[in-house]
Design a protein around this motif. Structure first.
Motif, PDB file in Angstrom:
ATOM      1  N   ASP B 213       0.809  -1.226   0.000  1.00  0.00           N
ATOM      2  CA  ASP B 213       0.000   0.000   0.000  1.00  0.00           C
ATOM      3  C   ASP B 213       0.843   1.277   0.000  1.00  0.00           C
ATOM      4  O   ASP B 213       0.442   2.308   0.556  1.00  0.00           O
ATOM      5  CB  ASP B 213      -0.938  -0.011   1.208  1.00  0.00           C
ATOM      6  N   ARG B 230      -2.399   1.568  -5.053  1.00  0.00           N
ATOM      7  CA  ARG B 230      -3.370   0.646  -5.657  1.00  0.00           C
ATOM      8  C   ARG B 230      -3.531   0.925  -7.144  1.00  0.00           C
ATOM      9  O   ARG B 230      -3.713   0.029  -7.958  1.00  0.00           O
ATOM     10  CB  ARG B 230      -4.736   0.806  -4.977  1.00  0.00           C
ATOM     11  N   ASN B 233      -0.640  -0.273  -9.254  1.00  0.00           N
ATOM     12  CA  ASN B 233      -0.828  -1.715  -9.473  1.00  0.00           C
ATOM     13  C   ASN B 233      -1.924  -1.990 -10.501  1.00  0.00           C
ATOM     14  O   ASN B 233      -1.786  -2.875 -11.359  1.00  0.00           O
ATOM     15  CB  ASN B 233      -1.172  -2.410  -8.149  1.00  0.00           C
ATOM     16  N   PRO B 269       0.445  -8.210  -3.889  1.00  0.00           N
ATOM     17  CA  PRO B 269      -0.029  -7.342  -2.804  1.00  0.00           C
ATOM     18  C   PRO B 269      -0.134  -8.089  -1.471  1.00  0.00           C
ATOM     19  O   PRO B 269      -0.725  -9.176  -1.395  1.00  0.00           O
ATOM     20  CB  PRO B 269      -1.399  -6.882  -3.301  1.00  0.00           C
ATOM     21  N   VAL B 305      -3.977 -12.715  -7.640  1.00  0.00           N
ATOM     22  CA  VAL B 305      -4.978 -11.855  -6.988  1.00  0.00           C
ATOM     23  C   VAL B 305      -6.387 -12.369  -7.228  1.00  0.00           C
ATOM     24  O   VAL B 305      -7.343 -11.830  -6.662  1.00  0.00           O
ATOM     25  CB  VAL B 305      -4.893 -10.389  -7.461  1.00  0.00           C
TER      26      VAL B 305
END
Lengths: 307, 307, 307, 307
Positions: B213, B230, B233, B269, B305
Motif C-alpha cells: 500500500d 493501488r 498496481n 499485494p 490476486v
C-alpha cells in the motif's frame, strides 16, 4: 465488517448522482426503463446477503451473460476455446470490427460481442441452439436457487430485430472461417442469453462460485476448475468493460462485467460477489451510478485485489 | 511457505525452455547480452529474500523504469497527470502511433512509450531534465539500499542514436500540444531512465513498497499514498505488458511490468515483490523464460490476486 | 474559344460564394490573409494569358510546390524514387500516419506531406539542403520568366516553429530507414519550398510544360521526359487534393494540386495550365471559391479529360 | 492509326508474361478457369473492332458490372445517390470494412463492394430485386447488340454460398441505416449482376457510350447525360481498381474497371472502349497480363488522357 455502515456509505454516495448517465436506447424495451432505478446486492461466502434499493427487481443482464457462457464453454471445450478467441483487451470500441479485420476474424476476447458470439457458436455446435439456452437457464436457476429466472422474450425479439451489427460481426467471422454454425442459429442463442432478466440478488448469488475458486461455497458444487475460475476473473479484469476496462480496474480494482442494461457484476476473490444496477450509462457503456456505488463498496470493504 | 521447494519447482520449469525467445536487437548493447542468462529474486514483506541464478547481475531495466517515473509523477503532479495520459490498455504494440492520432495526442496509458514520455515531460517541466534523472536514481538507491545503481551510459547513448521512433512520438504529441518541454529535453531524461542498470535483487527490493500500500515495510517510509499505490498496481495489471497484458494477467494474475531488456517485475499485494530476468523475448516483447518462471512462482505460492 | 465570355462566366459564378471557406490558421502568416482575395490565371500553349482579380498578387504556394519537387526528383533519381514512395491515394487524412505505420514508413504518394518529405530527402541527399532550394527557385524563375520569385522567409520560419507534425512524420520514416539525411536538413529544405510565394500568373506559366508532355511550348525546353510528365499528371489526378481527390476529379476532371494557402494548380493536357487562388478552404483543405471557379472554367472550355 | 502494328505490339508484349498472376479461387467456378486465357477487344467510335485471342469467349465480369449498375442508378435516382456513397478512393482492399466503421456506414465509392451494394439497394428499392437484374441484362444485350448475354447461374449460386463477407458488409451498413431493402433481397441482385458472363467483344461494345459523353455512337442512343458520363469516368479513374487505382492511372492513364474474373474495361474518351481478359490477378486483384496489354495499347495509341 460493519455492513450497516457500509450500506449507509453507499446510499450517501449514490444519492447526489442518482439518475445520471444515458439509458441505452437501441431497443425500445431498454429505453423504457426508469433511469432512477438503483439496486445493489452483496452475497458473502457464508451466505450473508446485503441488499439496497431495487435489488430484487429484474433487469436485462445483457453482456453480463457473457461471463456465464464463457464458464460453460470452458467446461465444454476447455482451452481449445482460445484458438478461436483471444484474451486481450480490444483497445477501443472504434476498433471492434477494425481489429477483427486486422486479426482475420479472431476476436480479441470473449467479453466483447464478437468474442461472445464465438463462445456461443462453440456451445451451439456441441449441443444446439435451443439446448444452449436451456442449459444456461438451468445453470443460472440452480446457482441462484430461483426457478423464476427466464428470458424476457420481448427483449429477445427486439435484439434480433435490431441485431444487424451483430449479424455483421457473425457474417464477418464466418467469412474468415471462425463460425461453425449458421449465423442465425448462433445468433438466436446469443440474443436469447443477452435477454435474460435477473435481479441484483439473483446475479450476485449465481456468480458466487467465481469468488471461491470455482466452487459455490453454499452448495459445495464445483462449477468450473480452480484454474478456469482464476482465468475467468483475469479476463473480466482485463476486458470486462469495453474501452473502459482500465479505468474500471483503476477505480474499483475487482474483476467485473458490465451490461448495457445498467448492471455490473463484480467478484471479490475470497470474499463474495456483488451486483449493482442503475440504467444510466457513461460514455463507455458502463452504469454511471453503479460505478460510484462499487467504488464506495470497495473503499469501505478494502476488497481491492491490489491491497 | 516451503521456499526451497518453490525455488526447485521454478528451476525445473525453466530448465527445458532456457535460451528461448529473441533477444532485443534494436541497439547493440542489448543485442550483445547472453540469451542463456536467467535470474530471479523474491523479496517478502519481512525482508526475507530468495534468489536464483543471475539474480545479482545488472541488466537494462528499460520499460520497468516507467513504474518508478509514474510513482514519482503521481507524487509531483497528482491526479492532474490523468488529463494528459489515459489508463486504458492500448490494444497495440508498445510504440504504436495509430491511436495517438485517433485520440489527438493523448497516449492510452503511462506504461507505453508515448505515455511514459508524457510522464517524463511532467517531471522535466517541474524539476528539469538532469534533476529528473538524479532524483529517480536517488530514489532507487534509497529503496534498494544500494548506492551503486546507475545509468549504463553506453545504452543511453545508443537509445538516443536509435531513438527516431520515440522522437516521432514526442514530436507528434507536441504537435497536439501534449508536450510542454522540448522534445530533446524530455527525451534525454526518458532515454536515461530507460538505460538504468539494476539486478533482479535490486529491482524487487526497490519495488517492495508497491506490495504494501505504498509503504516500504522494511524502512517504514511511505513512498506514495495508499490510493496511488493501488492505482499503480491497477495500471500495471491493465497495461503492463504492451499487447500481451491480457495474456499475462490470465497466466500470472499479478500486476507487473516487462522491459525489452528481458526483465519482468511483479507485485504480490500483501506478500512481496519479485523480479525475473532472461533476455529472450516473446513476440509481444515480454521475457519468454521469465514468464514461465513467474507462472510457476504464482502457482506454487497461490499469489494470484484472483484467488 | 470565347475567352471574354468564359471569364465573365467565372466572375459570375464566383461572386455569390466570395469569402467562403476557412482560412488556414496553423501559422500566423497564413491566418492574416484577406479571405476575400480571389485571382485566376490561364496560360495557353501559344502564350495567350487570361487573368482575373488578384492574379498578380503573390501567395504562399504551400503544397503546390510538391509538384515541382516531384518533377525535379524524377529527373535526378528517376524511377528509383518509387521504391521509397507509393502512387496510391491515401484514402483519408485520418490515415496519414496510420498508413505510414501499417506500411512500414513508405508514404502512399509524393503529394502528401510524408511523401513530399521523402522526395525532398532524395534531393537533399544528392545536392544538399541549400542547393535543393536554390535549384528549385532557379527552375521556377526560369519557367515563369520572372526573377523576383522567392521564399517568404517569415512563412518559412513559422513553418519550422509550427512543424512538429512534420518532424513526427520525418522521424517516423527515419525510424523505418526511409530518410537518408537528418530530419532537420531535409525539413529545412521542405519548409523552404512550401514557403515560396508566387502569383497565379507565375504559377500557371511555370507549370505550362506539364500540359505539353514535359516540354515548355514557349521556350521549347524539355523539362521532364514525356513519360515522366504523363505520370506527374496521373499522380496529381489520383492524389492531388488529400482526401478530396476523388471529388475534385469528379467535379473538375483535370490533374491538379491544392495548397493550404488557397492556391490550386490545374493542367489541361494539350491546352494549357491554370491557377486559381482564394484563401478560404473547404473541410478537406482545398480552396472553396477556387473549386467553383475551376468547375466553371472546365465546363465552359470542355477541358475535362473525360470527354 | 496502324492497327495491325498495334495488335502485333500487344501480342509481343503479352507473350513473355502469359499465365502470370494468381487466378481468383474463392469460388470454384472462377478457380477452374485456364490461366493461359487471354483476349482483347477494341471498339472504336465508328464501329471498327479489333480483337486478339480469346476475345469472343465469355468470362465472369464480376466487378465490371458495377460500372453498369452505377450508370443505371444515376439515371434512376440521380445525384441523390451521393448522399449514401462517396466518390473517394478507399485506400484499402476491395472488401475492407474498416472505413465503413469509421465513416458510419457510408462506403467510400460505388466501385468497391460496399458501395456497389448500396447502388444495388437503390435499384432494388425502386424496381425490386428481380427487375433490377432483368433491366440490367436488357440494357447490356441492347448495348452489345447480342441477346445471348446472361447470368452464369452456377457462379451466382457460388457467390451466394461464399458471400459471408458481402453479407457482413450489407448487415453492417444496415446497422447504420444505409440499406433500405433486406440484406438478402439486395444481395441476390448484387450476386446476380456480378455473375454475368460476357466476352471482351461484348463488354467493349456495351461500354462504348462512356467514351462518347454518354451517347452510343453507333445506335445514337443517349444512355446517360453528358455530365453523368464524365463523372462515371472520373469515378473509374479515381477508384476503379481497389487499392491499385493510383498505379493503374499512372501506368495506363485511362478510366477503367477491373474484375476478379480477370477482365479489365477501359474507356478512351473520344476514341473508343477496350476490354482485356486474362484470369491471373496481381496482388491487388487486377489482371496481371491484362495490365501489360493495356499499357502497350495506350503507349501505341497515345490514348492516355494526360497527353
Amino acid at each position: 465488517m460493519d455492513w450497516p455502515s457500509i450500506i449507509s456509505d453507499i446510499e450517501h454516495a449514490v444519492e447526489p448522482v442518482r439518475g445520471q448517465g444515458t439509458v441505452a436506447n437501441y431497443i425500445p424495451a431498454l429505453a423504457a426503463v426508469d433511469p432512477n432505478k438503483f439496486g445493489l446486492a452483496v452475497v458473502l461466502g457464508d451466505g450473508q446477503t446485503f441488499c439496497i434499493g431495487d435489488s430484487e427487481e429484474t433487469f436485462s443482464i445483457q453482456s453480463i451473460s457473457k461471463v456465464f457462457t464463457l464458464s460453460m464453454a470452458l467446461r465444454v471445450v476447455g482451452d481449445a476455446l482460445w484458438q478461436r478467441v483471444g484474451k486481450e483487451p480490444s483497445g477501443s470500441p472504434f476498433n471492434s470490427i477494425v481489429q477483427l479485420e486486422a486479426e482475420r476474424g479472431i476476436p480479441r476476447n470473449p467479453l466483447i460481442n464478437a468474442g461472445a458470439i464465438v463462445v456461443t457458436d462453440h456451445l451451439v455446435e456441441q449441443i444446439g441452439s435451443p439446448q444452449t439456452v436451456t442449459d444456461l437457464l438451468d445453470r443460472l436457476r440452480t446457482l441462484a436457487e430461483d426457478d423464476s429466472i427466464n428470458i424476457d422474450e420481448s427483449v429477445a425479439k427486439s435484439e434480433s430485430l435490431a441485431g444487424e451489427r451483430n449479424r455483421a460481426l457473425a457474417s464477418f467471422m464466418k467469412s474468415y472461417g471462425n463460425l461453425n454454425c449458421s449465423v442465425e442459429d448462433t445468433l438466436s442463442a446469443y440474443f436469447a442469453h443477452c435477454s435474460i432478466a435477473m435481479s441484483c440478488h439473483q446475479l450476485a448469488r449465481a456468480a458466487l462460485f467465481l469468488a471461491f475458486d470455482g466452487c459455490d461455497p453454499l452448495s459445495g458444487q464445483q462449477m468450473v476448475s480452480n484454474e478456469a475460475c482464476r482465468r475467468i476473473n483475469a479476463v473480466m479484469m482485463s476486458c470486462g468493460h469495453y474501452d473502459n476496462s482500465g479505468d474500471f480496474t483503476y477505480r474499483i480494482g475487482l474483476p467485473g462485467k458490465s451490461g448495457v442494461g445498467g448492471g455490473i457484476l463484480v467478484i471479490a476473490p475470497g470474499h463474495g460477489a456483488a451486483t449493482v444496477w442503475s440504467p444510466g450509462l457513461n460514455s463507455a457503456g458502463t452504469s454511471a451510478v453503479g460505478s460510484v456505488a462499487l467504488e464506495t463498496l470497495v473503499k469501505a470493504t478494502g476488497w481491492s485485489v491490489f491491497v
